[in-house]
Design a protein around this motif. Structure first.
Motif, PDB file in Angstrom:
ATOM      1  N   SER A 140       0.851  -1.193   0.000  1.00 49.00           N
ATOM      2  CA  SER A 140       0.000   0.000   0.000  1.00 49.00           C
ATOM      3  C   SER A 140       0.887   1.243   0.000  1.00 49.00           C
ATOM      4  CB  SER A 140      -0.869  -0.018   1.256  1.00 49.00           C
ATOM      5  OG  SER A 140      -1.166   1.297   1.670  1.00 49.00           O
ATOM      6  N   PRO A 141       0.441   2.346  -0.617  1.00 51.47           N
ATOM      7  CA  PRO A 141       1.259   3.571  -0.598  1.00 51.47           C
ATOM      8  C   PRO A 141       1.314   4.257   0.762  1.00 51.47           C
ATOM      9  CG  PRO A 141      -0.754   3.882  -1.899  1.00 51.47           C
ATOM     10  CD  PRO A 141      -0.755   2.458  -1.462  1.00 51.47           C
ATOM     11  N   LYS A 142       0.479   3.812   1.696  1.00 55.39           N
ATOM     12  CA  LYS A 142       0.470   4.436   3.027  1.00 55.39           C
ATOM     13  C   LYS A 142       1.563   3.834   3.900  1.00 55.39           C
ATOM     14  CE  LYS A 142      -4.504   5.112   2.708  1.00 55.39           C
ATOM     15  NZ  LYS A 142      -5.809   4.527   3.052  1.00 55.39           N
ATOM     16  N   VAL A 143       2.339   4.691   4.553  1.00 50.19           N
ATOM     17  CA  VAL A 143       3.359   4.218   5.493  1.00 50.19           C
ATOM     18  C   VAL A 143       2.688   4.022   6.851  1.00 50.19           C
ATOM     19  CG1 VAL A 143       5.571   4.732   6.572  1.00 50.19           C
ATOM     20  CG2 VAL A 143       5.100   5.560   4.254  1.00 50.19           C
ATOM     21  N   GLN A 144       2.811   2.831   7.411  1.00 48.86           N
ATOM     22  CA  GLN A 144       2.174   2.527   8.695  1.00 48.86           C
ATOM     23  C   GLN A 144       3.164   2.740   9.828  1.00 48.86           C
ATOM     24  OE1 GLN A 144      -1.004   0.884   8.771  1.00 48.86           O
ATOM     25  NE2 GLN A 144      -1.212   0.575   6.553  1.00 48.86           N
ATOM     26  N   LEU A 145       2.699   3.332  10.919  1.00 48.73           N
ATOM     27  CA  LEU A 145       3.515   3.441  12.121  1.00 48.73           C
ATOM     28  C   LEU A 145       2.854   2.621  13.222  1.00 48.73           C
ATOM     29  CD1 LEU A 145       4.379   7.257  12.112  1.00 48.73           C
ATOM     30  CD2 LEU A 145       5.797   5.371  11.326  1.00 48.73           C
ATOM     31  N   CYS A 146       3.568   1.618  13.711  1.00 47.37           N
ATOM     32  CA  CYS A 146       3.024   0.753  14.765  1.00 47.37           C
ATOM     33  C   CYS A 146       3.700   1.095  16.084  1.00 47.37           C
ATOM     34  CB  CYS A 146       3.297  -0.705  14.444  1.00 47.37           C
ATOM     35  SG  CYS A 146       2.506  -1.210  12.928  1.00 47.37           S
ATOM     36  N   SER A 152      -0.701  -1.223  18.880  1.00 45.92           N
ATOM     37  CA  SER A 152      -1.627  -0.947  17.780  1.00 45.92           C
ATOM     38  C   SER A 152      -0.972  -0.015  16.770  1.00 45.92           C
ATOM     39  CB  SER A 152      -2.900  -0.296  18.319  1.00 45.92           C
ATOM     40  OG  SER A 152      -2.570   0.946  18.913  1.00 45.92           O
ATOM     41  N   SER A 153      -1.596   0.101  15.594  1.00 47.27           N
ATOM     42  CA  SER A 153      -1.105   1.055  14.594  1.00 47.27           C
ATOM     43  C   SER A 153      -1.424   2.447  15.106  1.00 47.27           C
ATOM     44  CB  SER A 153      -1.830   0.829  13.267  1.00 47.27           C
ATOM     45  OG  SER A 153      -1.090  -0.053  12.485  1.00 47.27           O
ATOM     46  N   SER A 154      -0.405   3.291  15.260  1.00 45.84           N
ATOM     47  CA  SER A 154      -0.696   4.597  15.844  1.00 45.84           C
ATOM     48  C   SER A 154      -1.169   5.576  14.780  1.00 45.84           C
ATOM     49  CB  SER A 154       0.505   5.142  16.591  1.00 45.84           C
ATOM     50  OG  SER A 154       1.532   5.473  15.699  1.00 45.84           O
ATOM     51  N   HIS A 155      -0.443   5.684  13.672  1.00 44.45           N
ATOM     52  CA  HIS A 155      -0.990   6.491  12.600  1.00 44.45           C
ATOM     53  C   HIS A 155      -0.367   6.145  11.256  1.00 44.45           C
ATOM     54  CE1 HIS A 155       2.248   8.921  14.378  1.00 44.45           C
ATOM     55  NE2 HIS A 155       2.345   9.633  13.285  1.00 44.45           N
ATOM     56  N   ILE A 156      -0.809   6.847  10.237  1.00 45.19           N
ATOM     57  CA  ILE A 156      -0.464   6.521   8.857  1.00 45.19           C
ATOM     58  C   ILE A 156       0.100   7.769   8.193  1.00 45.19           C
ATOM     59  CG2 ILE A 156      -1.577   6.087   6.618  1.00 45.19           C
ATOM     60  CD1 ILE A 156      -3.441   4.159   8.162  1.00 45.19           C
ATOM     61  N   LEU A 157       1.139   7.606   7.386  1.00 47.01           N
ATOM     62  CA  LEU A 157       1.712   8.731   6.641  1.00 47.01           C
ATOM     63  C   LEU A 157       1.298   8.592   5.180  1.00 47.01           C
ATOM     64  CD1 LEU A 157       5.332   8.545   8.147  1.00 47.01           C
ATOM     65  CD2 LEU A 157       3.427   9.945   8.953  1.00 47.01           C
ATOM     66  N   GLN A 158       0.582   9.597   4.666  1.00 50.96           N
ATOM     67  CA  GLN A 158       0.067   9.518   3.306  1.00 50.96           C
ATOM     68  C   GLN A 158       0.779  10.498   2.390  1.00 50.96           C
ATOM     69  OE1 GLN A 158      -4.037   8.723   2.661  1.00 50.96           O
ATOM     70  NE2 GLN A 158      -4.552   8.890   4.826  1.00 50.96           N
ATOM     71  N   GLY A 159       1.113  10.022   1.186  1.00 46.63           N
ATOM     72  CA  GLY A 159       1.807  10.887   0.235  1.00 46.63           C
ATOM     73  C   GLY A 159       2.380  10.123  -0.949  1.00 46.63           C
ATOM     74  N   HIS A 160       2.792   8.889  -0.707  1.00 42.46           N
ATOM     75  CA  HIS A 160       3.285   8.087  -1.834  1.00 42.46           C
ATOM     76  C   HIS A 160       2.117   7.625  -2.707  1.00 42.46           C
ATOM     77  CE1 HIS A 160       7.535   7.922  -0.957  1.00 42.46           C
ATOM     78  NE2 HIS A 160       7.307   7.554   0.291  1.00 42.46           N
ATOM     79  N   LYS A 187      10.645  10.299   0.402  1.00 42.24           N
ATOM     80  CA  LYS A 187      10.063  11.357   1.230  1.00 42.24           C
ATOM     81  C   LYS A 187      10.694  11.332   2.622  1.00 42.24           C
ATOM     82  CE  LYS A 187       5.597  11.631  -1.164  1.00 42.24           C
ATOM     83  NZ  LYS A 187       5.535  13.094  -1.467  1.00 42.24           N
ATOM     84  N   LEU A 188      10.872  12.530   3.174  1.00 46.37           N
ATOM     85  CA  LEU A 188      11.324  12.667   4.553  1.00 46.37           C
ATOM     86  C   LEU A 188      10.151  13.179   5.378  1.00 46.37           C
ATOM     87  CD1 LEU A 188      14.832  14.348   4.030  1.00 46.37           C
ATOM     88  CD2 LEU A 188      14.303  11.929   4.332  1.00 46.37           C
ATOM     89  N   TRP A 189       9.928  12.549   6.529  1.00 48.90           N
ATOM     90  CA  TRP A 189       8.788  12.896   7.379  1.00 48.90           C
ATOM     91  C   TRP A 189       9.270  13.241   8.775  1.00 48.90           C
ATOM     92  CZ3 TRP A 189       4.087  11.651   4.738  1.00 48.90           C
ATOM     93  CH2 TRP A 189       4.224  10.756   3.645  1.00 48.90           C
ATOM     94  N   ASP A 190       8.565  14.184   9.407  1.00 45.73           N
ATOM     95  CA  ASP A 190       8.669  14.358  10.859  1.00 45.73           C
ATOM     96  C   ASP A 190       7.370  13.738  11.384  1.00 45.73           C
ATOM     97  OD1 ASP A 190       8.347  15.180  13.493  1.00 45.73           O
ATOM     98  OD2 ASP A 190       9.410  17.067  13.164  1.00 45.73           O
TER      99      ASP A 190
END
Length: 373
Positions: A140-146, A152-160, A187-190
């Protein structure tokens, strides 16, 4: 020491894997224990220390999560990683759409994260003290943060736009994450910011590409399937299926334009390469075909090619305490590359030898016939 790396004839890594070795990781605490993950879902834990005190020895497998283990991965293990702060825990992710957290001592599952899609890569920050996030790249293009703490999955980084093949936390700033995708972008994310990525790396450094009118920032003209920060976190190396490797200034996002020439790369998935630590200059070790190519990071020079695998090399990992390298391949082997012991040259001989000094011993053929072994 890195310049004299050669296949060590005195050190074997016990052969446990019945199929290709995809991923290796050496724990950062002592640099003694190594994990490997295979195409058949098997995970093996090795002790790299020579306990026999003999010059010839085999790195023994201490234990493994084999096919008969109740919680073994159903499909290929793509990434294994030690918990950065102690060896009591490690993580593995697989094409079976799971990320598993293991208790090293009992080989029991501590936690499992399930995803909708195939998992290509995951990474825990080597330095984080304020978070326990595992970044996960999937089809999936969404980056998952667990979150390891909450499970649990805390949040998702969307952009790809396409699959995320590689993820890597900065070893310098604990909230900065780099991701590489099949869409050609890095991509670089904070991860504290909910509004999207910090920057998208642009191979043209903001100058519009001459050939196209597009202003879309791409890092590579192909899938980006490998990312690795230098050990100080100041630079980021990326590789893509355009057969290119690029070095970026990680704070400005600028392409440093180091030319590595053609870096052969036809991997359909993430490619696990590594960078030396504590060497001057620093080196990059890239699986290319059945060998490992060694480049100087900042000048782009191909220093040597380490040949020893019988088929595709999939991954490599650097042991900084002894400047050694371990590589895993499709041939089911894990090879140890160790600096050759060179005889010291007495001063008077050294004077006479100067003209030949530019000849580099590692260009010699390292093969031996099976009779000699």
């Amino acid at each position: 020491r890195v310049l004299s790396l050669e296949l060590n004839k005195d050190r074997d890594v016990e052969r446990i894997h019945g199929s290709g070795v995809n991923t290796l990781d050496i724990e950062p605490v002592e640099g003694r224990y190594m994990l490997s993950g295979g195409s058949d879902g098997v995970i093996v834990l090795y002790d790299l220390e020579n306990l026999t005190r003999q010059p010839s020895y085999t790195c023994k497998a201490l234990c493994s999560v084999g096919r008969s283990h109740p919680d073994v991965h159903a499909f290929s293990v793509e990434t294994v990683q030690w918990y950065p702060h102690d060896t009591g825990m490690f993580t593995s992710s697989s094409f079976d759409k799971t990320l598993k957290v293991w208790d090293t001592n009992t080989l029991q599952l501590a936690d499992t994260f399930h995803f909708q899609e195939t998992v290509y890569s995951h990474h825990m920050s080597p330095i984080a003290t304020k978070h326990c996030l595992i970044a996960v790249g999937t089809k999936s293009p969404k980056v998952q943060l667990c979150d390891l703490k909450s499970g649990s999955s805390s949040h998702i980084l969307q952009g790809h736009r396409q699959a995320v093949l590689a993820v890597s936390w900065s070893p310098r700033h604990e909230f900065i994450l780099a991701t590489g995708s099949a869409d050609g972008k890095v991509k670089l994310w904070d991860v504290r910011r909910a509004t999207g990525c910090l920057s998208t790396l642009d191979q043209h450094n903001g100058e519009k590409s001459k050939t196209s009118s597009e202003t879309v920032n791409t890092a590579h003209n192909g899938r980006v399937n490998g990312l690795c920060y230098t050990s100080d976190g100041l630079h980021l190396l990326t590789i893509g299926t355009d057969d290119r490797m690029r070095l970026w200034n990680s704070s400005t996002g600028e392409n440093t334009l180091v030319n590595y020439g053609k870096v052969y790369n036809e991997s359909r998935k993430g490619l696990k390469f590594t960078v030396s630590c504590g060497c001057n200059p620093e080196f990059a070790f890239i699986p290319c075909g059945s060998s490992i190519a060694v480049y100087t990071v900042f000048t782009g020079e191909l220093i040597t090619t380490l040949r020893g695998h019988y088929s595709a090399a999939n991954c490599c990992v650097f042991q900084p305490h002894f400047q050694e390298l371990y590589s895993g391949g499709k041939d089911c082997n894990i090879l140890a590359w160790v600096p050759a012991l060179r005889e010291p040259i007495p001063d008077e001989k050294y004077e006479k030898r100067l003209p030949q000094e530019h000849f580099n011993p590692q260009y010699e053929d390292a093969w031996s016939s099976s009779d000699e072994e």
